[in-house]
Enzyme design. Structure first.
Site, short mmCIF file in Angstrom:
data_model
loop_
_atom_site.label_atom_id
_atom_site.label_comp_id
_atom_site.label_asym_id
_atom_site.label_seq_id
_atom_site.Cartn_x
_atom_site.Cartn_y
_atom_site.Cartn_z
N ARG A 159 -67.56 -89.70 42.98
CA ARG A 159 -69.01 -89.90 43.15
C ARG A 159 -69.35 -91.19 43.88
O ARG A 159 -70.49 -91.43 44.23
CB ARG A 159 -69.70 -89.90 41.78
CG ARG A 159 -69.55 -88.60 41.04
CD ARG A 159 -70.12 -88.74 39.65
NE ARG A 159 -71.57 -88.88 39.71
CZ ARG A 159 -72.43 -87.88 39.51
NH1 ARG A 159 -71.97 -86.68 39.23
NH2 ARG A 159 -73.72 -88.08 39.59
N LYS B 116 -118.50 -73.53 18.72
CA LYS B 116 -117.67 -73.77 19.91
C LYS B 116 -118.48 -73.46 21.16
O LYS B 116 -118.52 -74.23 22.10
CB LYS B 116 -116.46 -72.84 19.83
CG LYS B 116 -115.11 -73.34 20.09
CD LYS B 116 -114.52 -74.45 19.31
CE LYS B 116 -115.39 -75.37 18.59
NZ LYS B 116 -114.85 -76.33 17.70
N ASN C 58 -77.98 -95.01 37.78
CA ASN C 58 -77.67 -94.03 38.81
C ASN C 58 -78.99 -93.53 39.39
O ASN C 58 -79.83 -93.03 38.66
CB ASN C 58 -76.91 -92.86 38.14
CG ASN C 58 -76.39 -91.86 39.13
OD1 ASN C 58 -76.54 -92.06 40.33
ND2 ASN C 58 -75.78 -90.81 38.64
N GLY C 59 -79.21 -93.72 40.67
CA GLY C 59 -80.48 -93.30 41.27
C GLY C 59 -81.09 -94.46 42.02
O GLY C 59 -80.45 -95.50 42.20
N TRP D 274 -71.73 -96.06 44.63
CA TRP D 274 -71.86 -95.62 46.01
C TRP D 274 -73.10 -96.36 46.53
O TRP D 274 -74.22 -96.07 46.12
CB TRP D 274 -72.06 -94.11 46.06
CG TRP D 274 -72.11 -93.55 47.45
CD1 TRP D 274 -71.06 -93.23 48.25
CD2 TRP D 274 -73.30 -93.23 48.19
NE1 TRP D 274 -71.50 -92.74 49.44
CE2 TRP D 274 -72.87 -92.73 49.44
CE3 TRP D 274 -74.66 -93.33 47.93
CZ2 TRP D 274 -73.77 -92.31 50.42
CZ3 TRP D 274 -75.55 -92.91 48.91
CH2 TRP D 274 -75.10 -92.41 50.15
N LYS E 296 -116.02 -87.51 20.15
CA LYS E 296 -114.91 -86.90 19.40
C LYS E 296 -114.88 -87.39 17.96
O LYS E 296 -114.63 -86.64 17.04
CB LYS E 296 -113.59 -87.23 20.11
CG LYS E 296 -112.37 -86.61 19.47
CD LYS E 296 -112.39 -85.10 19.64
CE LYS E 296 -111.24 -84.40 18.95
NZ LYS E 296 -111.53 -82.97 18.78
N GLU F 294 -117.98 -70.84 13.32
CA GLU F 294 -117.14 -71.71 14.15
C GLU F 294 -117.22 -71.26 15.62
O GLU F 294 -117.30 -72.10 16.53
CB GLU F 294 -115.70 -71.71 13.62
CG GLU F 294 -114.68 -72.45 14.47
CD GLU F 294 -115.01 -73.92 14.73
OE1 GLU F 294 -115.93 -74.46 14.09
OE2 GLU F 294 -114.37 -74.49 15.60
#
Ligand code: AGP
Length: 553
Positions: A27, A434, A99-100, A73, A548, A430
């Site tokens: 690799r 809603k 790695n990356g 690498w 909320k 309900e």
């Protein structure tokens, strides 16, 4: 490219790491390194070239049971010993292999790390230095809700009434109004940052509707013991058993859940239950029984109206159980007992998954209480709730149909009525809440038999009537009520349950246990409301005039 290995165990890690790196050499082989840790600290060995060269550089006298390794690498920086991994932060506190590519490494370096002397040209070193910087920086935050600061911490300290707090970079000092210092340990917010993201959904409400099957399954798991039996804390069961009457106190959707909860508790556990709207209860307390137990239902656990009642009844010396979605919320803290909903954060103002979670938890509480009281139920609740969860999934998958119902009945209407009998009436309440809160259609829920006592005067040509028919013992009566409104011009949308259906029904829900039907029947109502609001260009997640968490009276 690049290869990473790691080991933790009882053997010396060096050889295991080196052999692993040899296997990964394909690799990248311009340089390699290992970092091993023992009681003396972290030892880093790295070399330009192949693993064979690295072997030569390793000090064999170091024995260490854990380590990481890397074969490189090159991308950022030439192949060299300095650029080989592992990289360490300046103090050596952090050691990293990676790695990356860190695409924004230059920005991070410029914005946060100008004072750091780098040893390599790699992007990786930027990250390890940044980690050290953040870890050493020292910060504190304040927030009304833990989720606001989840991106920076999961450690929180609650602040109680009549306390002040001094927050500095280094610390937090809580004091009472008398100046006494309060020691309070932080708690870990068990929230996943991804729970508060919409992901690929256009609205939180739709995401939360879709989460309901999962939530019910999670609740089953959370309330099972190691023998897979439903389990509720013994103290709560004791309080349930001792009570001669239960008073459920809640607001809005949670109040509607309480109405269904009454049905569960009375039918299965045979304890009488009264359900009260919190804002009424606090100013107009009913005559209480001798041994009352109070159950507060609140998604947020912060609703001021419910809390006012909690404070009142605590002053009277009564016990309280809070059923909430938010651990550590005010209602939970101030109650004697808490049952959690485990629904995950509910962000949309219109409550959906919290409602079904409340029903699921209430059903478990009722069933386990029944068992404690020696009452044998004729069904297995775990099995029935599992069927409910599967049915919810089927209903959530039927969105096209729900949208077409919304378009057929609710695209342009000014008002709509929901009718039902028994628990269907409660689900209708309900459904109406809603619809009205997110689409601004004037929607009201009524008991089927009550219409002819006044409300029927409101029926005009094409008035949508959403009728629920999931209960066998009232099936004929509710259908009779539908006929009465149709005779006056109404446009009926009958939602029934498999086994009770007729040709005139607009939608048939798969069969679930009749008493648990609200958990399934509410889903079409939620979805129909969602699509009605969407097609009427309403702000689904943040409807006008609402909040909320209602923390004012
Ligand atoms: C429902 O969609 C509303 N958000 C509202 O009725 C809500 O249920 C009510 O305000 C009670 O809130 P709580 O459950 O957080 O106490």
């Amino acid at each position: 490219m690049c290869g990473i290995v790691g080991y933790i165990g009882t053997e010396d890690s060096k050889e295991i790491l080196l052999r692993g790196l040899e296997k990964l050499e394909y690799r990248g082989y311009d340089s390699a390194g290992i970092a091993v840790v023992n009681n003396e600290g972290v030892h880093v060995f790295k070399e330009k070239g192949r693993i064979a060269e690295l072997r030569q550089a390793v000090d064999n006298s170091v024995v260490a049971p854990a380590g990481i390794g890397h074969t490189r690498w090159a991308t950022h920086g030439v192949p060299s010993q300095e650029n080989a991994h592992p990289h360490q932060s300046t103090s050596g506190r952090f050691t990293l292999v990676h790695n990356g590519v860190i695409e924004n490494y230059a920005i991070l370096k410029r914005e946060y790390l100008q004072d750091v002397t780098f040893k390599s040209e790699t992007d990786t070193e930027v990250i390890v230095q940044l980690i050290e910087k953040i870890a050493a920086e020292g910060f504190n935050v304040v927030a009304s809700d833990a989720m606001a600061m989840l991106q920076v911490t999961d450690q929180y300290v609650e602040l109680m009434d009549k306390e002040t707090v001094i927050v500095t970079k280094e610390g937090v000092t809580i004091k009472t109004l008398d100046g006494e210092v309060v020691e309070r340990a932080p708690y870990t917010a068990e929230l996943d940052a991804s729970d508060i993201e919409k992901g690929t959904y256009p609205h939180y409400m739709l995401k939360e509707i879709d989460e309901q099957p999962l939530v019910v399954r999670k609740i089953i798991q959370e309330y099972q013991n190691e023998n897979n039996e439903l389990h509720i804390d013994a103290d709560i069961l004791g309080a349930m058993d001792e009570a001669d009457r239960i008073y459920i106190v809640a607001c809005g959707t949670s109040y509607h859940a309480g109405l269904v909860g009454k049905q569960f508790i009375e039918t299965w556990a045979k304890v009488p239950v009264e359900v009260h709207v919190a804002s009424e209860f606090s100013y107009n307390m009913p005559l209480l029984s001798e041994k009352p137990l109070f159950i507060f239902i609140s998604q947020s656990g912060e609703t001021a109206d419910s809390r006012a009642v909690l404070v009142q009844i605590k002053e009277l010396g009564y016990k309280a159980l809070t059923i909430t979605n938010v651990p550590g919320s005010t209602l939970s803290r101030e109650s004697d007992y808490t049952l959690l909903l485990h629904a995950g954060p509910e962000i949309a103002v219109a409550s959906t998954k919290a409602y079904t979670a409340q029903l699921a938890v209430l059903s478990i509480l009722a069933a386990v209480t029944a068992k404690t009281r020696g009452i044998e139920l004729e069904f297995d609740l775990v099995q029935e709730l599992a069927i409910v969860a599967n049915t919810m999934e089927v209903l959530c998958d039927d969105k096209e149909e729900m949208e077409s119902i919304a378009l057929q009945f609710l695209a342009t209407t000014r008002n709509a009525f929901f009718i039902g009998r028994s628990v269907d009436y409660y689900v209708g309440l309900e459904g109406a809440l809603k619809l009205k809160e997110i689409s601004y259609i004037q929607a009201e829920g009524f008991a089927g038999g009550e219409l002819k006592h006044g409300t029927i005067a409101l029926i005009e040509n094409n008035t949508p009537i959403i009728a629920l028919a999931t209960q066998e013992h009232v099936n004929l009566s509710i259908r009779g009520n539908v006929k009465e409104v149709v005779a006056r011009g109404a446009n009926p949308c009958i939602i029934s349950m498999k086994g009770l259906e007729t040709e005139e029904d607009r939608y048939v829900i798969p069969k679930v246990h009749e008493t648990l039907s609200p958990l399934a029947a509410v889903i079409p109502l939620q979805l129909i409301s969602y699509y009605a609001a969407l097609h009427r260009d309403c702000d689904v997640d943040k409807p006008r005039n609402l909040a909320k968490s209602v923390t004012v009276e």
